[in-house]
Design a protein around this motif. Structure first.
Motif, PDB file in Angstrom:
ATOM      1  N   GLU A  65     -15.041 -12.423   4.644  1.00 11.66           N
ATOM      2  CA  GLU A  65     -15.598 -12.607   5.988  1.00 11.66           C
ATOM      3  C   GLU A  65     -17.135 -12.574   5.969  1.00 11.66           C
ATOM      4  O   GLU A  65     -17.754 -11.833   6.708  1.00 11.66           O
TER       5      GLU A  65
ATOM      6  N   HIS B 116     -11.534 -16.021   9.022  1.00 16.13           N
ATOM      7  CA  HIS B 116     -10.604 -16.539  10.019  1.00 16.13           C
ATOM      8  C   HIS B 116     -11.311 -17.509  10.963  1.00 16.13           C
ATOM      9  O   HIS B 116     -10.764 -17.952  11.943  1.00 16.13           O
TER      10      HIS B 116
ATOM     11  N   TYR C  89       0.838  -1.198   0.000  1.00 15.66           N
ATOM     12  CA  TYR C  89       0.000   0.000   0.000  1.00 15.66           C
ATOM     13  C   TYR C  89       0.870   1.242   0.000  1.00 15.66           C
ATOM     14  O   TYR C  89       0.594   2.213  -0.662  1.00 15.66           O
TER      15      TYR C  89
ATOM     16  N   GLN D 183     -16.466  -7.007   3.499  1.00 13.13           N
ATOM     17  CA  GLN D 183     -16.453  -7.195   4.946  1.00 13.13           C
ATOM     18  C   GLN D 183     -17.486  -6.298   5.641  1.00 13.13           C
ATOM     19  O   GLN D 183     -18.111  -6.699   6.612  1.00 13.13           O
TER      20      GLN D 183
ATOM     21  N   LYS E 265      -5.816 -10.881   3.810  1.00 18.03           N
ATOM     22  CA  LYS E 265      -6.901 -11.583   3.112  1.00 18.03           C
ATOM     23  C   LYS E 265      -7.703 -10.614   2.236  1.00 18.03           C
ATOM     24  O   LYS E 265      -7.939 -10.859   1.045  1.00 18.03           O
ATOM     25  N   THR E 266      -8.120  -9.495   2.852  1.00 18.53           N
ATOM     26  CA  THR E 266      -8.911  -8.514   2.107  1.00 18.53           C
ATOM     27  C   THR E 266      -8.111  -7.967   0.926  1.00 18.53           C
ATOM     28  O   THR E 266      -8.636  -7.817  -0.183  1.00 18.53           O
ATOM     29  N   THR E 267      -6.839  -7.726   1.176  1.00 27.83           N
ATOM     30  CA  THR E 267      -5.973  -7.214   0.111  1.00 27.83           C
ATOM     31  C   THR E 267      -5.920  -8.196  -1.060  1.00 27.83           C
ATOM     32  O   THR E 267      -6.047  -7.802  -2.222  1.00 27.83           O
TER      33      THR E 267
ATOM     34  N   ALA F 149      -4.500 -14.688   9.980  1.00 26.74           N
ATOM     35  CA  ALA F 149      -4.837 -13.827  11.122  1.00 26.74           C
ATOM     36  C   ALA F 149      -5.316 -12.475  10.640  1.00 26.74           C
ATOM     37  O   ALA F 149      -5.152 -12.128   9.475  1.00 26.74           O
ATOM     38  N   SER F 150      -5.889 -11.719  11.545  1.00 24.02           N
ATOM     39  CA  SER F 150      -6.301 -10.373  11.190  1.00 24.02           C
ATOM     40  C   SER F 150      -5.083  -9.572  10.751  1.00 24.02           C
ATOM     41  O   SER F 150      -4.042  -9.611  11.402  1.00 24.02           O
ATOM     42  N   GLY F 151      -5.199  -8.913   9.630  1.00 26.30           N
ATOM     43  CA  GLY F 151      -4.086  -8.133   9.110  1.00 26.30           C
ATOM     44  C   GLY F 151      -3.131  -8.939   8.249  1.00 26.30           C
ATOM     45  O   GLY F 151      -2.120  -8.436   7.773  1.00 26.30           O
ATOM     46  N   ALA F 152      -3.450 -10.215   8.014  1.00 26.61           N
ATOM     47  CA  ALA F 152      -2.566 -11.069   7.224  1.00 26.61           C
ATOM     48  C   ALA F 152      -2.589 -10.692   5.745  1.00 26.61           C
ATOM     49  O   ALA F 152      -1.645 -11.000   5.015  1.00 26.61           O
TER      50      ALA F 152
ATOM     51  N   ILE G 131       2.679  -6.106   1.741  1.00 23.16           N
ATOM     52  CA  ILE G 131       1.618  -6.784   2.470  1.00 23.16           C
ATOM     53  C   ILE G 131       1.510  -8.224   1.948  1.00 23.16           C
ATOM     54  O   ILE G 131       1.326  -9.174   2.697  1.00 23.16           O
TER      55      ILE G 131
HETATM   56  N1  ATP Z   1      -5.644   1.173   2.363  1.00 20.27           N
HETATM   57  C1  ATP Z   1      -4.612   0.746   3.093  1.00 20.27           C
HETATM   58  N2  ATP Z   1      -3.497   1.492   3.206  1.00 20.27           N
HETATM   59  C2  ATP Z   1      -2.451   1.071   3.914  1.00 20.27           C
HETATM   60  N3  ATP Z   1      -2.402  -0.101   4.545  1.00 20.27           N
HETATM   61  C3  ATP Z   1      -3.469  -0.908   4.461  1.00 20.27           C
HETATM   62  C4  ATP Z   1      -4.641  -0.519   3.744  1.00 20.27           C
HETATM   63  N4  ATP Z   1      -5.558  -1.502   3.831  1.00 20.27           N
HETATM   64  C5  ATP Z   1      -4.984  -2.449   4.602  1.00 20.27           C
HETATM   65  N5  ATP Z   1      -3.743  -2.110   4.971  1.00 20.27           N
HETATM   66  C6  ATP Z   1      -2.826  -2.922   5.785  1.00 20.27           C
HETATM   67  O1  ATP Z   1      -2.563  -4.107   5.067  1.00 20.27           O
HETATM   68  C7  ATP Z   1      -2.510  -5.220   5.970  1.00 20.27           C
HETATM   69  C8  ATP Z   1      -3.443  -6.294   5.477  1.00 20.27           C
HETATM   70  O2  ATP Z   1      -4.771  -5.783   5.537  1.00 20.27           O
HETATM   71  P1  ATP Z   1      -6.022  -6.655   5.134  1.00 20.27           P
HETATM   72  O3  ATP Z   1      -7.201  -5.792   5.230  1.00 20.27           O
HETATM   73  O4  ATP Z   1      -5.747  -7.268   3.819  1.00 20.27           O
HETATM   74  O5  ATP Z   1      -6.009  -7.763   6.275  1.00 20.27           O
HETATM   75  P2  ATP Z   1      -7.066  -8.928   6.542  1.00 20.27           P
HETATM   76  O6  ATP Z   1      -6.330 -10.200   6.472  1.00 20.27           O
HETATM   77  O7  ATP Z   1      -8.238  -8.770   5.664  1.00 20.27           O
HETATM   78  O8  ATP Z   1      -7.464  -8.636   8.038  1.00 20.27           O
HETATM   79  P3  ATP Z   1      -8.913  -8.853   8.773  1.00 20.27           P
HETATM   80  O9  ATP Z   1      -9.008 -10.299   9.084  1.00 20.27           O
HETATM   81  O10 ATP Z   1      -8.785  -8.049  10.008  1.00 20.27           O
HETATM   82  O11 ATP Z   1      -9.949  -8.351   7.848  1.00 20.27           O
HETATM   83  C9  ATP Z   1      -2.852  -4.682   7.328  1.00 20.27           C
HETATM   84  O12 ATP Z   1      -1.654  -4.566   8.071  1.00 20.27           O
HETATM   85  C10 ATP Z   1      -3.449  -3.348   7.084  1.00 20.27           C
HETATM   86  O13 ATP Z   1      -3.104  -2.460   8.119  1.00 20.27           O
END
Ligand code: ATP
Ligand code: MG
Lengths: 248, 297
Positions: free
Chosen positions: A186, A218, A34, A109, A64-66, A59-62, A40
């Motif tokens: 999710e 998760h 990002y 989400q 997945k959403t990205t 895990a949260s922040g791993a 990431i």
């Molecule tokens: N728009 C953004 N700009 C900068 N960093 C971001 C952005 N979106 C997410 N991140 C960072 O990228 C990492 C992965 O985020 P992501 O949302 O993909 O995690 P996740 O696995 O979906 O978590 P969760 O289970 O909590 O939804 C995190 O550390 C988050 O802080």
């Protein structure tokens, strides 16, 4: 893969036998950041065949959403190649992206329902955007709403819904246009275990009818034992349970 | 499920009258000003054109008093040689006296007061006599005469007309600029307020043009309604003012009064439509730009 058609499913997805075995989603050494900080996601390579059903865990922040955002063309990778529907996304003109998105269903989400539209309108949105006539989709939408247990809530506005009802409305919107790829981030986050299992059954049913399904969660309890799993740790694929063609 | 839900389509863009009202009022005012400017300018042009044709179709020639007898007839013959002239009338002395009345008062004029002889020269439409040539011919014939130069008067009228026109154009440019600015401002506010709608439309595969059409159509409709109201009010107000100030002389310089022409009607219809088009365009550009910069990768 079961490719039998079902008349009971209101979403009436066509079986996509002719597409079976081909890759629907493919990552080649994909990296994403990002900001200028650490990646990431780094060096992800895998492919999801047509008609597969995959759980993305971590895990949260791993990330997945990205990962899902990259699949549904919300963002472009910082490096590496992603192909969707057999097309290299780096070569796709941005004008062609909306048409590709109409072949995908997405559950985010945070649901992303539109506040001033009632449940019916929210669910019908993809069809409306695709230019379909109301008379043509009216019954489909009503049927699907009944199917997800929102038959009586068609004219409710999103703020009048419970978390689980919103989730179901968002899922109904994602599947109404019979997408070839269904992406859910999710999708069971806000519901109890029973409802979560019911929603997973909906996805399984969609998949049975030929849709490629990718679910990020998760909640490991929801994942069937024989499922394909793509586990993310520190931006990399740490573990793949491979029975649906995931090539790590 | 009630039938009304499945048959009645909800508008995708939320129409909240309360949110639209400030913008609506701005557009009403802009449309009002634009229509008034155009009506006034059209009316002034018409008045100037009328005077112009009146002046241009006749010329008065004054033969100095105490000139040799028969000078008038001779002057007439000279004038008739010009191809622009259709007729020349030697006005009777009474007319000269009448014309002098405003200056000399109603008092009986002394019999031997030297009076100029007036010739009324009628011209073909759109043609003018060559003043220098006629003057030279008069001089050669030993007639001392003044020729009114209608061109001089035409210029006198043209100058304020041109000034008024420049003023109207300036006003219109400012009004259009204000209109574009208001539309851009309102569109930006709507983009912020409807961010989720924009995101979801993008997510379900709506092309940028679909979203842009949704937004700009909404503003164009507001502009059309407000424009209609503004233009209608401008017509009414200009009619009233025209009526009030035209009652004595029958003509009011800048406003059409009750004498509506087809042009006035066209203007009143055209202003809201043009306003809506300008607003739609400004709004469309604003949202397309934002969509490509922020939403669509
Ligand atoms: N728009 C953004 N700009 C900068 N960093 C971001 C952005 N979106 C997410 N991140 C960072 O990228 C990492 C992965 O985020 P992501 O949302 O993909 O995690 P996740 O696995 O979906 O978590 P969760 O289970 O909590 O939804 C995190 O550390 C988050 O802080
Ligand atoms: Mg997430």
């Amino acid at each position: 893969m079961n490719t039998a058609t079902s008349t009971s499913n209101p979403s009436r997805a066509e079986p996509k036998t002719q597409m079976q075995g081909r890759d629907n989603i493919r990552f080649d050494h994909v990296g994403f950041r990002y900001t200028r900080d650490a990646e990431i996601l780094s060096d992800l390579s895998f492919s999801l065949p047509c008609g597969s059903m995959t759980y993305v865990t971590g895990a949260s922040g791993a990330g997945k959403t990205t990962l899902l955002k990259l699949i549904y063309l919300h963002m472009r990778p910082t490096r590496g190649l992603i192909s969707v529907f057999g097309r290299d996304t780096s070569q796709i003109d941005r004008k062609a992206i909306p048409a590709l998105k109409r072949r995908m269903g997405i559950v985010l989400q945070d649901f992303d329902l539109i506040d001033h539209l009632n449940v019916f309108e929210n669910v019908a949105l993809p069809l409306r955007v695709a230019g379909q006539k109301r008379a043509a989709y009216k019954d489909d939408v009503s049927g699907l709403l009944k199917w997800v247990g929102l038959g009586g809530r068609a004219h409710a506005l999103p703020q009048m819904l419970s978390g689980g009802e919103k989730q179901r409305a968002a899922i109904a919107r994602a599947v109404i246009a019979k997408p070839e790829i269904l992406i859910a981030d999710e999708p069971t986050g806000n519901v109890d275990q029973d409802m979560a299992k019911r929603l997973i059954r909906l996805f399984t049913e969609m998949n049975r009818l030929g849709t490629t399904v990718v679910i990020a969660t998760h909640n490991k309890d929801l994942i069937p034992k024989d499922a394909s799993i793509l586990a993310l740790v520190n931006g990399q694929i740490s573990n793949v349970t491979n029975d649906a063609g995931i090539k790590a | 499920m009630t039938d009304s839900i499945t048959t009645q389509e909800q508008p995708l863009f939320p129409r909240r009258k309360k949110d639209d009202r400030p913008l609506f009022i701005v557009f009403v005012i802009l449309s009002f000003l634009a229509t008034l400017t155009l009506l006034a300018s059209a009316s002034a042009n018409r008045a100037a054109a009328d005077w112009h044709t009146d002046l241009a179709s006749s010329v008065t020639v004054q033969i100095k008093p105490n000139d040799k007898p028969g000078a008038a007839a001779l002057a007439r013959d000279i004038l008739l040689q010009s191809s622009a002239v259709t007729a020349v009338t030697i006005l009777p002395v009474e007319r000269s006296k009448e014309l002098l009345k405003p200056w000399l008062g109603g008092a009986a004029l002394p019999k031997d007061l030297p009076l100029p002889i007036l010739l009324d020269v009628r011209l073909h439409a759109g043609q003018a006599i060559d003043n220098q040539q006629i003057s030279a011919a008069f001089l050669a014939a030993n007639i001392r005469a003044d020729i009114d130069d209608p061109q001089k008067w035409a210029k006198e009228i043209k100058r304020p007309t041109n000034a008024a026109q420049a003023l109207s154009v300036t006003a219109l440019v400012l009004i259009i600029t204000a209109c574009i600015t208001a539309a851009v401002f309102a569109t930006r506010a709507a983009i912020t307020g409807q961010r989720r709608l924009i995101d979801v439309l993008h997510q379900v595969g709506a092309p940028p043009s679909y979203t842009a059409r949704l937004f700009s159509a909404n503003f164009a409709l507001t502009g059309l309604k407000a424009g209609g109201l503004g233009a209608g009010t401008a017509l009414l107000v200009s009619g009233l003012i025209g009526m009030m100030f035209a009652s004595s002389s029958g003509v009011s310089f800048f406003l059409p009064g009750l004498h509506l022409t087809l042009t006035d009607i066209y203007l009143v219809i055209a202003v809201p439509i043009l306003l809506a088009i300008i607003i739609a365009f400004a709004s469309w550009r604003t949202i397309i730009k934002t969509l490509y910069e922020e939403i669509y990768p």
